[in-house]
Every structure is written in structure tokens, then in C-alpha cells.
Design an enzyme around this catalytic site. Sequence first.
Site, short mmCIF file in Angstrom:
data_model
loop_
_atom_site.label_atom_id
_atom_site.label_comp_id
_atom_site.label_asym_id
_atom_site.label_seq_id
_atom_site.Cartn_x
_atom_site.Cartn_y
_atom_site.Cartn_z
CE LYS A 12 7.31 -2.16 4.88
NZ LYS A 12 7.37 -3.39 5.72
CG LEU A 105 6.23 -6.41 -0.50
CD1 LEU A 105 5.75 -6.82 -1.89
CD2 LEU A 105 7.76 -6.51 -0.43
CG ASP A 142 5.17 0.67 7.50
OD1 ASP A 142 5.72 0.75 8.62
OD2 ASP A 142 4.89 -0.41 6.95
#
Length: 296
Positions: A12, A105, A142
Site C-alpha cells: 500500500k 509499504l 493496517d
Amino acid sequence: MRALNNCPAPAKLNLFLHVTGRRPDGYHLLQTVFQLIDRGDVLHFTLREDDAIRRVTDVPGVPEQDDLIVRAARLLQAEVVRRTGRAPAGVDIAIDKILPMGGGLGGGSSDAATTLMALNALWQSGLSRQELMDIGLPLGADIPFFIFGRTAFAEGVGEALREVDAPDCWYVVIEPGVSVPTAKIFTSEHLTRNTPLVIMSDFSSHYANRSDLRGFGRNDLQQVATRLFPPVAEAVEWLGAYGDARMTGSGACVFCAFDGEDEADAVLAKVPAAWTGWKAKALAHHPLDAVPGFGK
């Protein structure tokens, strides 16, 4: 079904990341947009004859017992036991690790999310997407996003998610060669913690003209990371010559958006040899999103 192979765990990018406050328990309140991209780790799952959960790939610096994929699998296994009274088959988990650790990420969180979705299918557990998100949240803020599986406007500690449209574009991403510990960024005295709240329509209206890819907002963590880790500052400066370059998450990776693949390729060809650079396409949905049994 005894195995699921080649299960993607996409990375991401945080298209912006504002720190808007801090809860009494110390957790920071955030606003961000999470964007999936078509680069990530790949996981493989094979059921065992016993009920053991094993990671069969060595991941340097991450002991098996501490790995989020193992912890996520065990949490799901315990939930299946609670619901059915019996343990599902154990599993061997192999991983093709592509994403750097400490890169911002979401690699570890995405791996855990893919693990929950894959085992939900393999074990035929029948848990909903929301139930899987609830299992993953204690492991990492996340993780629910990756199970949510769509471009998302996120608030709270990152768990309050709403689907949002974002540019259909290409990104050049630079790994500047350092690993940034998230805790070191969030505990810094230099971190801005009072950025004014925005609303989702502010973000959406900013990108109403898809030919303008200049980023909305900023990454509040970037000023701390660039102060502590000069290679991150150097990557932001270099890539900033080609567009609105910014750091993702708490770092260290730096990205910039481009309208087309040709533009991304042209910049990628110029990335200094001291860094690792690559391109990725924005994804509107998680690659596992439409696969039956992965959580609805």
C-alpha cells in the site's frame, strides 16, 4: 482443497497521512488514504496432518513466533476452535518476500491479511470480511485495510475505513536503503500531532481532474523521518524533481505518481544505482477480493 498457492499480499501507499491527535492510551489519531498497488509478497499455504502452524520460509530478522502471519493464523485457528469446538488442520506457510521491511509499504500487515483470507477459505471457516478485520486489528492497525480490500479513506488509528476513488495511475517507488522503525517516528518530539481534520470530499474533489496528480495534503511523518534518516530526505529531493514526491507510511520508501507507464519508465531509468527503484500500478481492489471464500 489441501493447498492455496500464489496468494498475493499487495503493498500500500499512503497518498497522504495526517496526525490529528493522540488518545489517552498513547495511540495516535490519523487521517489517511490507503492505496493498493500491484507489487507485493506472495504466500503459499499447505494444510498439515496435525494442527501446527508453521512458517517454512526463513525471513531474516523475523523469528517465526513473532511473525504476523503466524500470529494471525493462530488467532484465526483459536476463533475456529471457539466456534466449532475443534481445531482445524494446521498449515505450512511459505512466503516469497519482495517488499522491504521498515519501508512503509505495509508488507507485514498485508501478509497477515492474506493469511487470514486464505485460511478462512482453506478451513471453510465462513467468517465475514468484517470478522476477519476484527481478528486482524489487535495485530496491526493496517491489517483491516488490506482485508477491506479497496482504496480507503481511513480515520481513527487507521481502522475506520470508507471506500474512496483515487487516481488510476502509475507510481515510481524508491527504496532508499534504510529501515525506519515506526516507533522511533511516532515518539519523536518533532512530530506534528495537531493537523486539522479534513473530510473525504476534500480528497475526492482534489482529484476530480484526473490529469492533475499533485498530491493532497502531506505526510506528517515525513519531516521526522527525513531528519533522522538522511537517505530518505535524499530520495524525496531526487524524485521531487519529477513530481510531488513524498514518503509512504512512517518510511522509508518514497513515491511519486505519473499519468502513464511510459512516464514512470522514463523516470525509473534515471534512478541512481545506489537505490532500488520500481514501478507499480494503482489497484482499485485487492487481488483476492472477488475469490469465493476469502471473506464477504
